[in-house]
Motif scaffolding. Structure first.
Motif, PDB file in Angstrom:
ATOM      1  N   LEU A  31       3.132   1.836  -9.825  1.00  0.00           N
ATOM      2  CA  LEU A  31       2.990   0.459 -10.296  1.00  0.00           C
ATOM      3  C   LEU A  31       1.539   0.287 -10.738  1.00  0.00           C
ATOM      4  O   LEU A  31       0.619   0.392  -9.924  1.00  0.00           O
ATOM      5  CB  LEU A  31       3.331  -0.507  -9.162  1.00  0.00           C
ATOM      6  N   PHE A  32       1.329   0.039 -12.045  1.00  0.00           N
ATOM      7  CA  PHE A  32      -0.022   0.087 -12.597  1.00  0.00           C
ATOM      8  C   PHE A  32      -0.303  -1.101 -13.515  1.00  0.00           C
ATOM      9  O   PHE A  32       0.609  -1.702 -14.078  1.00  0.00           O
ATOM     10  CB  PHE A  32      -0.226   1.383 -13.403  1.00  0.00           C
ATOM     11  N   GLN A  33      -1.596  -1.378 -13.664  1.00  0.00           N
ATOM     12  CA  GLN A  33      -2.057  -2.361 -14.643  1.00  0.00           C
ATOM     13  C   GLN A  33      -3.402  -1.901 -15.190  1.00  0.00           C
ATOM     14  O   GLN A  33      -4.216  -1.341 -14.450  1.00  0.00           O
ATOM     15  CB  GLN A  33      -2.220  -3.753 -14.027  1.00  0.00           C
ATOM     16  N   SER A  34      -3.618  -2.123 -16.481  1.00  0.00           N
ATOM     17  CA  SER A  34      -4.893  -1.764 -17.102  1.00  0.00           C
ATOM     18  C   SER A  34      -5.436  -2.932 -17.902  1.00  0.00           C
ATOM     19  O   SER A  34      -4.675  -3.721 -18.465  1.00  0.00           O
ATOM     20  CB  SER A  34      -4.734  -0.544 -18.019  1.00  0.00           C
ATOM     21  N   ASN A  72      -8.318   1.263 -15.399  1.00  0.00           N
ATOM     22  CA  ASN A  72      -6.931   1.446 -14.973  1.00  0.00           C
ATOM     23  C   ASN A  72      -6.826   1.171 -13.479  1.00  0.00           C
ATOM     24  O   ASN A  72      -7.646   1.653 -12.690  1.00  0.00           O
ATOM     25  CB  ASN A  72      -6.470   2.872 -15.267  1.00  0.00           C
ATOM     26  N   TYR A  73      -5.793   0.429 -13.101  1.00  0.00           N
ATOM     27  CA  TYR A  73      -5.651   0.001 -11.712  1.00  0.00           C
ATOM     28  C   TYR A  73      -4.253   0.302 -11.176  1.00  0.00           C
ATOM     29  O   TYR A  73      -3.264   0.219 -11.906  1.00  0.00           O
ATOM     30  CB  TYR A  73      -5.886  -1.508 -11.583  1.00  0.00           C
ATOM     31  N   ASN A  74      -4.209   0.623  -9.883  1.00  0.00           N
ATOM     32  CA  ASN A  74      -2.950   0.689  -9.146  1.00  0.00           C
ATOM     33  C   ASN A  74      -2.676  -0.684  -8.542  1.00  0.00           C
ATOM     34  O   ASN A  74      -3.587  -1.322  -8.003  1.00  0.00           O
ATOM     35  CB  ASN A  74      -3.047   1.717  -8.013  1.00  0.00           C
ATOM     36  N   GLY A 129      -7.536   6.774  -9.678  1.00  0.00           N
ATOM     37  CA  GLY A 129      -6.481   7.535  -9.023  1.00  0.00           C
ATOM     38  C   GLY A 129      -5.313   7.804  -9.952  1.00  0.00           C
ATOM     39  O   GLY A 129      -5.479   8.224 -11.104  1.00  0.00           O
ATOM     40  N   ALA A 130      -4.099   7.543  -9.458  1.00  0.00           N
ATOM     41  CA  ALA A 130      -2.889   7.793 -10.241  1.00  0.00           C
ATOM     42  C   ALA A 130      -2.857   6.960 -11.515  1.00  0.00           C
ATOM     43  O   ALA A 130      -2.251   7.359 -12.517  1.00  0.00           O
ATOM     44  CB  ALA A 130      -1.656   7.499  -9.388  1.00  0.00           C
ATOM     45  N   ALA A 131      -3.516   5.802 -11.505  1.00  0.00           N
ATOM     46  CA  ALA A 131      -3.510   4.942 -12.689  1.00  0.00           C
ATOM     47  C   ALA A 131      -4.189   5.609 -13.876  1.00  0.00           C
ATOM     48  O   ALA A 131      -3.800   5.390 -15.028  1.00  0.00           O
ATOM     49  CB  ALA A 131      -4.194   3.611 -12.368  1.00  0.00           C
ATOM     50  N   ASP A 132      -5.207   6.426 -13.607  1.00  0.00           N
ATOM     51  CA  ASP A 132      -5.906   7.103 -14.701  1.00  0.00           C
ATOM     52  C   ASP A 132      -5.041   8.161 -15.369  1.00  0.00           C
ATOM     53  O   ASP A 132      -5.304   8.547 -16.512  1.00  0.00           O
ATOM     54  CB  ASP A 132      -7.194   7.748 -14.178  1.00  0.00           C
ATOM     55  N   ALA A 133      -4.017   8.642 -14.662  1.00  0.00           N
ATOM     56  CA  ALA A 133      -3.145   9.679 -15.220  1.00  0.00           C
ATOM     57  C   ALA A 133      -1.832   9.108 -15.754  1.00  0.00           C
ATOM     58  O   ALA A 133      -0.930   9.862 -16.111  1.00  0.00           O
ATOM     59  CB  ALA A 133      -2.847  10.730 -14.151  1.00  0.00           C
TER      60      ALA A 133
END
Length: 381
Positions: A171-174, A135-137, A266-270
């Motif tokens: 704003l996220f991408q996985s 998971n990425y920000n 970080g926030a992307a994991d949540a």
């Protein structure tokens, strides 16, 4: 004394096959020569020659080249870490690059070019690396030298009107195993009501470089308060190359040259990225979304009918608000042109071909297993 003459007709004397012995250097002299960087040479007969040879300059160069190459190889990761540190410091607090000044953006884009050059030699290649998954920000975006319209990430939700109405909260991408990619823009509608727009797609590798994929996304999902879901828009596609990858960041470059910096965790994991795009439209959500727009335009007509200047001003405000919200959420916020439509068609064809090959491999594997089982004779009871 008279020398004896060889008798006529007698066979000539046979020359000795052994080379004449040469004197052996004393042990202490050999030690001194070695100490001075010289060495003694041995002859074919196995004896030691008193001829002294200097060590070859070529051999010295070869000996020195190996440590130099090792140092250069070790220096590359050190250089990359320093550049990554500089990039992360420069893009911190810039709203994924939207608020960065032009001079800093130019500097950051130049640093990303340097990392891309280092990434070209990375092994294993990104598509074969376990670091790819996760998971990425979306920490930074830039149109770079491209002519792309709109924002590289988030579409209309990240435009000026979109940010005013749907304030960005994340704003996220996985990239998920085995072949799934998800994008998510979290927002607060009118600065209060939480929601998101998300994309879910299938990943198809492209080319032989081991760093490029094409993703075919399903229609976007719009969510309000994490309870009302509406699938809107149509399928879309992107081509993205991973130009550099390490434990902290992943760099991406779009097919038109847009640049991306993704930071891990970080926030992307949540953010629940594995669930993005799995939601389906509910009748309640469709009814409420329709009622929202109908009420805005109906209220506007009623206010306009009063013939009161303030009422008519309010009517125009209602209409503009409805048009602005509708303009942002239209097509799920996607900004597409004919080139994007061609990419969708190409992605659909590539995905169909991939699924066909996967099916053939499974059938061949299944047929082989059945043939092997059929050739086994059951043991006698």
């Amino acid at each position: 004394m008279q020398l004896m003459r060889q008798p006529t007709g007698a066979a000539p004397a046979r020359a000795s096959s052994r080379a004449p012995a040469l004197p052996v250097l004393p042990h202490h002299r050999q030690q001194r020569l070695r100490h001075r960087g010289l060495h003694t040479c041995r002859t074919a007969s196995g004896t030691t020659s008193d001829k002294v040879a200097l060590e070859s300059p070529a051999s010295n160069a070869a000996t020195d080249a190996a440590p130099a190459a090792a140092v250069a190889h070790a220096a590359a990761p050190e250089d990359a870490r320093a550049i990554v540190d500089e990039v992360l410091k420069a893009i911190e607090g810039t709203d994924s690059g939207l608020s960065i000044d032009p001079a800093t953006r130019k500097h950051v884009d130049g640093l990303l070019d340097k990392l891309e050059a280092l990434g070209a030699a990375q092994q294993p290649r990104p598509l074969d690396s376990p670091l790819l998954w996760g998971n990425y920000n979306v920490a930074y975006t830039s149109v770079g030298r491209s002519q792309e319209r709109g924002e590289p990430a988030g579409g209309r939700f990240r435009g000026k009107i979109g940010r005013a109405l749907f304030r960005t909260a994340g704003l996220f991408q996985s990239v998920l195993q085995p072949d799934i990619a998800t994008n998510k823009v979290e927002f607060k509608l009118f600065g209060m009501l939480p929601g998101f727009v998300g994309l879910r797609g299938r990943v198809v590798p492209q080319g032989d470089a081991g760093d490029t994929v094409q993703v075919l996304f399903e229609p976007p999902v719009l969510a309000i308060a994490d309870k009302l879901f509406l699938c809107i828009g149509r399928t879309s596609s992107v081509v993205l190359s991973t130009t550099y990858l390490d434990e902290r960041i992943r760099l991406g470059k779009g097919s038109r040259g847009s640049l991306f910096v993704f930071t891990r965790g970080g926030a992307a994991d949540a953010a629940g990225m594995d669930q993005v795009g799995l939601q389906r439209t509910s009748l309640t959500a469709a009814a409420l979304f329709s009622a929202f727009f109908v009420s805005l335009f109906a209220a506007g007509w009623l206010l306009w009918a009063t013939a009161n200047p303030l009422g008519r001003a309010a009517a125009v405000a209602f209409w503009l608000l409805g048009a602005a919200v509708g303009g942002v959420v239209r097509q799920g916020g996607l900004v597409m042109d004919r080139e994007d439509e061609r990419m969708v068609a190409a992605a659909q064809a590539a995905l169909a071909e991939k699924e066909r090959k996967d099916k053939e491999r499974k059938e061949e594997a299944g047929g082989g297993a059945e043939a092997g089982a059929g050739g086994v004779t059951p043991a006698a009871a």
